[in-house]
Design an enzyme around this catalytic site. Structure first.
Site, mmCIF file in Angstrom:
data_model
loop_
_atom_site.group_PDB
_atom_site.id
_atom_site.type_symbol
_atom_site.label_atom_id
_atom_site.label_comp_id
_atom_site.label_asym_id
_atom_site.label_seq_id
_atom_site.Cartn_x
_atom_site.Cartn_y
_atom_site.Cartn_z
ATOM 1 N N ASP A 268 1.030 -1.277 -0.047
ATOM 2 C CA ASP A 268 0.178 -0.055 -0.042
ATOM 3 C C ASP A 268 0.508 1.308 0.047
ATOM 4 O O ASP A 268 1.495 1.082 0.075
ATOM 5 C CB ASP A 268 -1.019 -0.013 0.904
ATOM 6 C CG ASP A 268 -1.892 0.904 0.675
ATOM 7 O OD1 ASP A 268 -2.202 1.865 -0.118
ATOM 8 O OD2 ASP A 268 -3.413 1.014 1.572
HETATM 9 C C1 BGC Z 1 -4.689 3.383 -0.125
HETATM 10 C C2 BGC Z 1 -4.912 2.495 -1.094
HETATM 11 C C3 BGC Z 1 -4.479 2.967 -2.374
HETATM 12 C C4 BGC Z 1 -3.767 4.017 -2.583
HETATM 13 C C5 BGC Z 1 -3.595 4.749 -4.001
HETATM 14 C C6 BGC Z 1 -3.590 4.305 0.066
HETATM 15 O O1 BGC Z 1 -4.041 4.935 1.168
HETATM 16 O O2 BGC Z 1 -5.466 2.445 1.160
HETATM 17 O O3 BGC Z 1 -6.064 1.796 -1.236
HETATM 18 O O4 BGC Z 1 -4.943 2.196 -3.573
HETATM 19 O O5 BGC Z 1 -3.909 4.864 -1.325
HETATM 20 O O6 BGC Z 1 -3.449 5.868 -3.889
#
Ligand code: BGC
Length: 877
Positions: free
Chosen positions: A251
């Site tokens: 993530d």
């Molecule tokens: C989220 C993810 C997301 C990523 C990119 C993170 O803060 O938890 O689900 O894909 O950001 O935007």
């Protein structure tokens, strides 16, 4: 007789087709090996680190183009976080799950692949398959269900669809990212049995049934190890045990340790350019802390992904030709109406609280109010702020920017005869400033330190979000000193308009000739660095304005070295709130409108500050004066239909005082058109609840707040409807509930379980006993005759393992015309009769444990919801 059988279960041949059957991968593997052999250590470690916010570096020496990723899940935003790069916005994941139709999820995926290809995206950062453990979870709207089986079935359909379009998926967030509070650091203490039977189960089902090309590891820690370093779960369970052969991406900003992450099985650290991989990983190999072979394994997986999506020269992509074009607007509308859940459609009983003597005719002569008669729809009073400014999608990283939004007001205006519709705000749930939108015409001007203009770009709204290298043409970060959001605002209402700022830095805000703010905003007490992106707005002053008269607005943000953003980029917003009116006067106006109409349609909603990413909810109440509004309108007109515009459960304390309640989720860009379809009966609302809706005080599992950094999943395997059943509390609406517009009689149920637990097949015959065609979701629950079983870890001691009274074991959608029957044939998975035996394999280490069959008698129950089971048969396992 119309028969439709939706294949369920964790196994599926479609997955193999969409994800390639292995033969193609063998050929790709040879290309991958050759490419790997041609890379030196620095190139390899560079490939494992984000080049910027959304992509990996290209390596021309091996014919590898830059791999681009994008969120997900209801649309494909692309590499720019801006409304001038629009995307189709489908309904929220809760809505998709409410359709209980993996094939509809597959079709959504095909559309998303098309969107991804249009935007040059190779991998979609979706689906989100965490569970609705607590209704307070802030990203509840972005996950499917409280039930792992339903989540796995919908997620499998989605992954198959996206990948059948040649675009990769990353099933996220692996694992137990079920709430937002302290999400970067929380240590979720999840008992092994709950981990296996609940939280890992959707991932396992999707790996088995849909062959995803990627997984995203979560921010949180599970049982003491952060997920980007969790070798046991990533290498041991996901790869070795389940056979996952895709790539594992962190993530965003979740990877914290070079050696911890690479040893833990993390392939790619995102975003870049500052990550724990790249040079840091090369150094770790050079000084002997990491074996180069470990890096090679990660590189192989990335190259295989690149080969699958067609950006590695010499390797054939899995999907050489894109599938036939899908009409995105039509699909968004279809999914919305298939997802709406009609939870109530019956006249208000005499003596219901709040019911005044009735002025209008009683509800359609005592019949159900919906659908309205399309030939004589009568006068309709549409009420609610969200009826005009619809909340069509959830916030945070799931945000996309649709080219158009059909609000309920737009949709109903188009569908009803001229003059039939009136509109009143009634109550405005949002008392916070939001990015400048309606009535604003804005541009962004970039300047260097000398004040010279270096570039500019139009802005569709007041939210400026330029991430990574997404800057206006010709503007380098190095010389970017200030950005001014500048333009005009033409108000639609006269009165005191509030203006403010959102974001961090030095701001100067001017409206007309008044400087409302000239100062600095820092991070304050916030610990979540994303607060800078999604954080609270600050009001900086009010200005009296006249409807229709434009005024100049300007917000200048001078980039300040005191704050280092969590990611390279510029993010801030000009925020605005229109004149506030006396809540009682607003309600009185709505009551008047309702009295003058035959039917009142009230749209109630949550706001971005109630439900979004980065925080959990504090309660389940509708914000503002909306409950009072509904009660007042219902008292004035018994023909009141309430449409709930929220991504996740809210309390509906007035639900028995109104003639119909329709849950509309975040319905996507075509939500208002779909609402008109459903109100007028062009289509029935096809949804069934994927999650129990009830009052917070009755909800069995609510806790989302860690204590000293730890959140205990002490409820074990009891979340969702099994926990409601165990607690004995009655929810407002049960899991699986949803009425549609026709009636169904359950005529027969047969179970063939002779061939053992792998071959239990259930056949359910239902009759459409209503007067219009419809679709029924036949649900099958498996209920062990004796739920508790002797604890195998301590046989003979009298200790037992508690099991849920029943669990969803299968479902299928069937369609039939009035009077006709349809048959659903549903194969139950072996898992319906298994439990995770924590002690199997001996010892207390994390590799212990195994699936075990819980032999015995099971009631196989077919019905319309977990609380409305119509037929039962017994099977011996
Ligand atoms: C989220 C993810 C997301 C990523 C990119 C993170 O803060 O938890 O689900 O894909 O950001 O935007």
């Amino acid at each position: 007789m119309a028969v439709e059988v939706t294949p369920q279960g964790t196994q599926g041949t479609q997955g193999a087709q969409a994800g390639d059957d292995g033969t193609g991968d063998q050929a790709r593997a040879a290309v991958v090996e050759a490419a790997l052999a041609a890379l030196d250590l620095d190139a390899k470690t560079r490939l494992l680190a984000g080049r910027n916010m959304w992509s990996l570096p290209a390596l021309p020496e091996i014919g590898l183009a830059s791999l681009v990723m994008s969120d997900g899940p209801i649309g494909v935003r692309g590499i720019r976080w801006t409304a001038d790069d629009p995307s189709i916005a489908l309904p929220s994941p809760t809505a998709l799950a409410a359709a209980w139709d993996p094939d509809l999820a597959r079709r959504a995926g095909v559309l998303l692949a098309q969107e991804a290809r249009r935007k040059g995206v190779h991998v979609l950062l979706a689906p989100t398959v965490n569970l609705h453990r607590s209704p307070l979870g802030g990203r509840h709207f972005e996950a499917y269900s409280e039930d792992p089986y339903l989540t796995g079935a919908i997620g499998s359909g989605y992954v198959r669809g996206v990948q059948s379009g040649g675009v990769g998926t990353t099933v996220k967030h692996f694992v137990a990212n079920d709430a937002e509070t302290e999400r970067f650091t929380v240590n979720n203490l999840v008992p092994a049995r709950a981990l296996r039977e609940l939280y890992l189960a959707p991932f396992e089902a999707i790996v088995a049934g849909a062959h995803p090309w990627g997984v995203m590891t979560a921010y949180n820690t599970v049982n003491g190890t952060t997920m980007t370093e969790h070798r046991h779960l990533v290498q041991g369970v996901l790869r070795d045990e389940w056979g996952f052969d895709g790539f594992n991406v962190s993530d965003w900003m979740a990877a914290r340790s070079t050696t911890g992450a690479i040893e833990g099985g993390l392939d790619v650290a995102m975003p870049g350019p500052l990550t724990v991989y790249g040079d840091l990983l090369a150094d770790a190999v050079r000084d002997g802390r990491v074996a180069e072979a470990t890096v090679d394994d990660a590189v192989r997986r990335v190259l295989l992904l690149a080969a699958r999506v067609g950006i590695l020269e010499g390797a054939a992509p899995v999907v050489p030709e894109p599938p036939a074009t899908v009409d995105g607007e039509a699909l968004a509308r279809e999914i919305a109406r298939r997802s709406f859940v009609l939870v109530r459609n019956e006249p208000v009983r005499d003596g219901s609280p709040g019911q005044e003597p009735v002025r209008n005719e009683p509800v359609r002569d005592g019949r159900r109010i919906l659908p309205l008669d399309p030939a004589r729809p009568g006068r309709v009073a549409l009420i609610g702020a969200a009826a005009r400014d619809a909340r069509v999608l959830g916030g945070g990283s799931a945000t996309v920017f649709p080219a158009r939004v059909v609000s309920p007001l737009d949709g109903l205006t188009a569908a009803f005869p001229d003059g039939a519709l009136s509109y009143a705000v009634g109550a405005d749930p949002s008392d916070e400033l939001a990015p400048a939108d309606q009535g604003f015409t804005l541009r962004a001007l970039c300047r260097d330190a000398s004040g010279t203009l270096t570039g500019e770009r139009s802005l569709p709204n007041g939210h400026l979000q330029w991430l990574g290298d997404d800057l206006p043409d010709g503007v380098p970060y190095e010389t970017l000193h200030s950005i001014e959001i500048k333009g005009t605002f033409t108000p639609r209402e006269s009165g005191e308009h509030a203006f403010g700022t959102r974001g961090l830095g030095a701001f100067t805000l001017t409206v007309g000739d008044r400087v409302l703010f000239d100062g600095f905003q820092d991070l304050g007490d916030e610990s979540d660095p994303f607060e800078a992106f999604f954080g609270s707005p600050s009001e900086r002053g009010k200005v009296a304005l006249t409807a229709g008269e434009p005024v100049e607005v300007s917000l200048r943000c001078t980039l300040d070295q005191r704050f280092t953003p969590p990611l390279p980029g510029v993010v801030f917003a000009l925020v605005h709130l229109g004149p506030r009116r006396d809540p009682e006067a607003l309600i009185a106006e709505a009551v008047e409108a309702a009295r003058a109409a035959d039917t009142a349609v009230v749209v109630v909603a949550t706001t971005e500050r109630v439900e979004s990413e980065g925080f959990d909810r504090a309660d389940l109440a509708l914000p503002g004066h909306q409950d009072e509004l509904v009660r007042a309108v219902a008292a004035a007109n018994p023909n009141t239909v309430v449409v709930v515009n929220s991504g996740s459960p809210v309390e509906l304390p007035w639900r028995d005082e109104v003639a119909a309640v329709l849950l509309g989720w975040f319905p996507g860009q075509e939500g208002g058109a779909a609402l008109a379809d459903v109100l007028l009966g062009t289509a029935e609302p096809g949804g069934r609840l994927p999650t129990t809706w009830g009052a917070l005080a009755d909800a069995p599992v609510t806790d989302v707040t860690p204590t000293d950094g730890e959140l205990s999943y002490s409820e074990g395997v009891f979340i969702g409807y099994p926990a409601w059943e165990k607690s004995g509390a009655t929810p407002s609406y049960a899991f699986g509930h949803g009425l549609g517009y026709t009636d169904w009689t359950y005529e027969s149920l047969t179970v063939d379980g002779d061939a053992g637990p792998d071959e239990v097949t259930v056949t359910v015959r239902v009759r459409n006993s209503g007067d219009r065609p419809g679709r029924e979701v036949v649900q099958v629950y498996a209920a062990p005759e004796v739920p508790d079983i002797p604890d195998p870890r301590d046989p003979g001691s009298g200790a037992v393992l508690e099991r849920p009274a029943r669990r969803l074991a299968g479902f299928a959608g069937v369609e039939a015309a009035p009077g006709e029957t349809a048959e659903a044939v549903i194969r139950l998975p072996r898992r319906a009769f298994e439990f995770w035996d924590e002690g199997a394999g001996g010892g207390a280490n994390e590799d212990a444990g195994a699936w075990a069959l819980a032999a015995g008698s099971y009631a196989v129950e077919a019905g319309r919801s977990v609380a409305d089971r119509r037929l039962t048969a017994t099977v011996k396992i």
